[in-house]
Write an enzyme that holds these catalytic residues in place. Sequence first.
Site, PDB file in Angstrom:
ATOM      1  N   SER A 114       0.835  -1.203   0.000  1.00  0.00           N
ATOM      2  CA  SER A 114       0.000   0.000   0.000  1.00  0.00           C
ATOM      3  C   SER A 114       0.867   1.249   0.000  1.00  0.00           C
ATOM      4  O   SER A 114       0.552   2.233  -0.650  1.00  0.00           O
ATOM      5  CB  SER A 114      -0.886   0.051   1.235  1.00  0.00           C
ATOM      6  OG  SER A 114      -1.706  -1.074   1.288  1.00  0.00           O
ATOM      7  N   HIS A 126       0.088  -2.548  -7.371  1.00  0.00           N
ATOM      8  CA  HIS A 126      -0.855  -2.170  -6.324  1.00  0.00           C
ATOM      9  C   HIS A 126      -2.291  -2.351  -6.792  1.00  0.00           C
ATOM     10  O   HIS A 126      -2.815  -1.542  -7.564  1.00  0.00           O
ATOM     11  CB  HIS A 126      -0.585  -0.718  -5.891  1.00  0.00           C
ATOM     12  CG  HIS A 126      -1.440  -0.267  -4.755  1.00  0.00           C
ATOM     13  ND1 HIS A 126      -1.853   1.038  -4.595  1.00  0.00           N
ATOM     14  CD2 HIS A 126      -1.975  -0.942  -3.715  1.00  0.00           C
ATOM     15  CE1 HIS A 126      -2.607   1.120  -3.512  1.00  0.00           C
ATOM     16  NE2 HIS A 126      -2.692  -0.058  -2.969  1.00  0.00           N
ATOM     17  N   GLU A 169      -1.932   0.092  -9.947  1.00  0.00           N
ATOM     18  CA  GLU A 169      -0.759   0.947 -10.100  1.00  0.00           C
ATOM     19  C   GLU A 169       0.457   0.032 -10.308  1.00  0.00           C
ATOM     20  O   GLU A 169       0.695  -0.886  -9.520  1.00  0.00           O
ATOM     21  CB  GLU A 169      -0.561   1.818  -8.855  1.00  0.00           C
ATOM     22  CG  GLU A 169      -1.637   2.888  -8.723  1.00  0.00           C
ATOM     23  CD  GLU A 169      -1.530   3.706  -7.439  1.00  0.00           C
ATOM     24  OE1 GLU A 169      -1.620   4.931  -7.502  1.00  0.00           O
ATOM     25  OE2 GLU A 169      -1.353   3.101  -6.355  1.00  0.00           O
ATOM     26  N   ASN A 220      -3.064   6.308  -2.760  1.00  0.00           N
ATOM     27  CA  ASN A 220      -3.001   6.401  -1.298  1.00  0.00           C
ATOM     28  C   ASN A 220      -2.398   7.725  -0.854  1.00  0.00           C
ATOM     29  O   ASN A 220      -2.767   8.279   0.181  1.00  0.00           O
ATOM     30  CB  ASN A 220      -2.209   5.226  -0.725  1.00  0.00           C
ATOM     31  CG  ASN A 220      -3.064   3.965  -0.731  1.00  0.00           C
ATOM     32  OD1 ASN A 220      -4.273   4.025  -0.933  1.00  0.00           O
ATOM     33  ND2 ASN A 220      -2.438   2.819  -0.525  1.00  0.00           N
TER      34      ASN A 220
HETATM   35  P1  NAI Z   1      -4.206  -9.826   5.296  1.00  0.00           P
HETATM   36  O1  NAI Z   1      -3.768  -9.590   6.676  1.00  0.00           O
HETATM   37  O2  NAI Z   1      -5.642 -10.052   5.006  1.00  0.00           O
HETATM   38  O3  NAI Z   1      -3.402 -11.050   4.671  1.00  0.00           O
HETATM   39  C1  NAI Z   1      -2.036 -11.223   4.792  1.00  0.00           C
HETATM   40  C2  NAI Z   1      -1.743 -12.704   4.640  1.00  0.00           C
HETATM   41  O4  NAI Z   1      -0.342 -12.889   4.534  1.00  0.00           O
HETATM   42  C3  NAI Z   1      -2.222 -13.553   5.816  1.00  0.00           C
HETATM   43  O5  NAI Z   1      -2.998 -14.617   5.330  1.00  0.00           O
HETATM   44  C4  NAI Z   1      -0.933 -14.051   6.445  1.00  0.00           C
HETATM   45  O6  NAI Z   1      -1.071 -15.349   7.005  1.00  0.00           O
HETATM   46  C5  NAI Z   1      -0.029 -14.069   5.246  1.00  0.00           C
HETATM   47  N1  NAI Z   1       1.405 -14.048   5.576  1.00  0.00           N
HETATM   48  C6  NAI Z   1       2.035 -13.343   6.540  1.00  0.00           C
HETATM   49  N2  NAI Z   1       3.359 -13.610   6.495  1.00  0.00           N
HETATM   50  C7  NAI Z   1       3.549 -14.480   5.474  1.00  0.00           C
HETATM   51  C8  NAI Z   1       4.694 -15.117   4.922  1.00  0.00           C
HETATM   52  N3  NAI Z   1       5.896 -14.927   5.435  1.00  0.00           N
HETATM   53  N4  NAI Z   1       4.525 -15.948   3.874  1.00  0.00           N
HETATM   54  C9  NAI Z   1       3.295 -16.178   3.359  1.00  0.00           C
HETATM   55  N5  NAI Z   1       2.175 -15.596   3.855  1.00  0.00           N
HETATM   56  C10 NAI Z   1       2.306 -14.752   4.886  1.00  0.00           C
HETATM   57  O7  NAI Z   1      -3.655  -8.569   4.462  1.00  0.00           O
HETATM   58  P2  NAI Z   1      -4.250  -7.876   3.172  1.00  0.00           P
HETATM   59  O8  NAI Z   1      -5.243  -6.865   3.539  1.00  0.00           O
HETATM   60  O9  NAI Z   1      -4.603  -8.915   2.181  1.00  0.00           O
HETATM   61  O10 NAI Z   1      -2.978  -7.075   2.652  1.00  0.00           O
HETATM   62  C11 NAI Z   1      -1.889  -7.707   2.030  1.00  0.00           C
HETATM   63  C12 NAI Z   1      -1.006  -6.661   1.376  1.00  0.00           C
HETATM   64  O11 NAI Z   1      -1.769  -5.943   0.434  1.00  0.00           O
HETATM   65  C13 NAI Z   1      -0.440  -5.629   2.341  1.00  0.00           C
HETATM   66  O12 NAI Z   1       0.851  -5.262   1.916  1.00  0.00           O
HETATM   67  C14 NAI Z   1      -1.397  -4.454   2.185  1.00  0.00           C
HETATM   68  O13 NAI Z   1      -0.821  -3.224   2.512  1.00  0.00           O
HETATM   69  C15 NAI Z   1      -1.709  -4.542   0.713  1.00  0.00           C
HETATM   70  N6  NAI Z   1      -2.983  -3.954   0.298  1.00  0.00           N
HETATM   71  C16 NAI Z   1      -4.111  -4.117   1.067  1.00  0.00           C
HETATM   72  C17 NAI Z   1      -5.302  -3.557   0.663  1.00  0.00           C
HETATM   73  C18 NAI Z   1      -6.543  -3.736   1.476  1.00  0.00           C
HETATM   74  O14 NAI Z   1      -7.499  -2.989   1.266  1.00  0.00           O
HETATM   75  N7  NAI Z   1      -6.602  -4.713   2.377  1.00  0.00           N
HETATM   76  C19 NAI Z   1      -5.407  -2.770  -0.595  1.00  0.00           C
HETATM   77  C20 NAI Z   1      -4.183  -2.742  -1.348  1.00  0.00           C
HETATM   78  C21 NAI Z   1      -3.025  -3.296  -0.898  1.00  0.00           C
END
Ligand code: NAI
Length: 721
Positions: free
Chosen positions: A441, A462, A474, A512
């Site tokens: 993000s 992104h 992006e 963002n």
């Molecule tokens: P989330 O918390 O829902 O999912 C993250 C996942 O990564 C979890 O299932 C976790 O178990 C897994 N994980 C953690 N460490 C790991 C590793 N070493 N190897 C494999 N899996 C691992 O997070 P979310 O919301 O899906 O966000 C993920 C990324 O996307 C972040 O960088 C966030 O900033 C970005 N993002 C999020 C948005 C949103 O609205 N939620 C929008 C755009 C980007």
Amino acid sequence: MLSAMSEAPPAPFRLEVDSDNIVWLIFDTPGSRANVLGAPALDSLQNCLTELESRIATGYPVAVVLWSAKRDSFIVGADIKEIAAVDDAEDGREKSAQVQRVFRRLEQLAVPTIAAIDGICLGGGAELALACDWRIGSDSPRTRLGLPEVRLGLIPGFGGSVRLPRLIGMRRSLSMILTAKSISAKTALDYGLLDRMLPAEGFRTAVAATVADIVLRRITPGEPRRSLWDRLLEGTTYGRHLIFSKARARVEETSGGHYPAPMTAIDVVAESIQLPLEDALAREAEAAGRLAATSVCKNLVRVFNLGQAAKKALPAEVAGEAVEVGKVAVIGAGVMGGGIAELLAAHDIPVILKDIDPRALDAGLRHANDLLRQAAKRGIFSAAAARRKAALIQGTLAYDSFEDVDFVIEAIIERLPVKKVVLREAEQALPEHAVFATNTSALSVTKLSAGSGRPGQVVGMHFFNPVHKMPLVEIIRTDTSSTAAAATAFRLAKRLGKTPVLVADRTGFIVNRLLAPYLNEAGFLLEDGADVAEIDGALTEFGMPMGPCRLLDEVGFDIVEHVAQEMVRAFGERMRPSRALGILTSEGRLGKKNKRGFYSYSRRGASVDRNTVRSLSFGAAAAGSVAPDDIVDRCLLPSVNEAMHALEDGVASGAGDVDLAMVMGAGFPPFRGGMLAWADRRGAGAVRDRLIELQERHGERFAPAPALNRAADEGGALAAV
Ligand code: NAI
């Protein structure tokens, strides 16, 4: 040589007569992959019609088949440049009436006319087909018919608003015109929009045979399939009243009063159905002309053109460097990872979905499968296709099947040290050529790639939440990312049906970064005594899909606070958030995800949660309500200002990308033509004056950016930067 140079370009329409005395009226726009109905095509069509009229008067041909020489594409629509050039309502009416007259000549030919549609048939193309006596479609999945005009703030103005309801009924016509969605050949056949559907394989021969049957009157036109209920609705005054009042109520609810085209479409269909054809066409032309001259139409056309330009942003020689992507790995099976895996599978790309937590992996796989099933329910593909696509996603907790992966999308938690470890782990398991894209993000892709053994292959990608709905991606290119890696990510985003925008690696990229001051200001407004409902009401009234408080709820207060800290580190005090988020997170209030946000949510919708607001209690400092105009300016002008900082930092290649990204990634209302275009209508000088006034009243965060000052001094436009 000289004579070759002076030769006129080939005409878009030509006539070919076959041995059965059938004339094939062939549309073949020179130098283009698709047929577009612009002025040259219409002139050429008129010439062909003149010739046809005289040939028919002398006894031949026996039928006319409208045919496209383009592969997989019939006619993609009218020329948007000509729509944008409409000066006023009368000019628009006359242009529409001119085209109607040409189509009417085709309709009045004294032999059967048949549109043979193999491939996409949209807008003006569908209207031309409607002016034919018969429509035959191929069963190719690429054959789709639609009237997307309302997306550009228009109605079908070449006879489509009049002829479609007469052919397929009002309810289905309104559904096609108001949703702007295209329908498959099979649906078109059920609707009675197509008379026959023939195999795409050997289409031309099959069409010729069917035309022979038409000429010999061996077959009759197709009939729409209608339920009893539909016949009752369409056939009675009360039923018709019900159709139109329901359509009006739905439009009122969804357009927020900002888009005149859908309501006009309903009026034109309702009125014209009762008029003789010529009067109905005149009514349609008047309404289409009026709409073409509105600022809403001009703004929607601008946004459409920005989207088209973005998709072509890679020069051919760069695009050629992209690596072929056969298999993708998604690391992190959370909200984003599950959504991205579904998107890839929906586009028939095999995916490995990897997590470290078995429960998270299960949840991610379930999320992806649910989305595929929902897509099947919405008719995007069949249930069998959904199952086939779901089987393309393979869950794993290890890196053991990464050896033939071409592209990785990493979507794990937003922590740089963890992302760095995952990048190194993945590189051990990946083949040399694989590209690694992080879906961060606001973290620095450059810092991440510093830990890589092959920094040239690291980019950012992104996506926005929810992944299947949000159209923007992006593409972040660092100073060390190779052209091939950026081109591969760009091409993959396009293949996934998204609009990619190339951005430089600066904190928060475009969306963002520009959303940060917008969301921050909601907190400051709360401190100043504005109410959640007032803040969100002012911005939804402006046209945003949701207000900033609601958006804070959706994203989560903790996430916004985390991103805000990154912003302050990168850009200093102007990005410092209000005290509100800190207070709320310290109380364990995180937004919608733990049901402790600004709103409480039930089946009936969202209502302001007074507990959250009370817990902020800024006391004496909270001085009472703030005027709606102040709310809009306080939230949006810092965003405009930040866009000028960002453009100066070289985040985007131009203001058009900023405007497009804010429409597609943040929901900035398209009818306003883009954020900087909106600011330009007020004028750079007026925007600067207003920012200075807000700066004096509320603090330095409103100080005009140097690039804004320059534009104001020089009388320049912000959207031209
Ligand atoms: P989330 O918390 O829902 O999912 C993250 C996942 O990564 C979890 O299932 C976790 O178990 C897994 N994980 C953690 N460490 C790991 C590793 N070493 N190897 C494999 N899996 C691992 O997070 P979310 O919301 O899906 O966000 C993920 C990324 O996307 C972040 O960088 C966030 O900033 C970005 N993002 C999020 C948005 C949103 O609205 N939620 C929008 C755009 C980007």
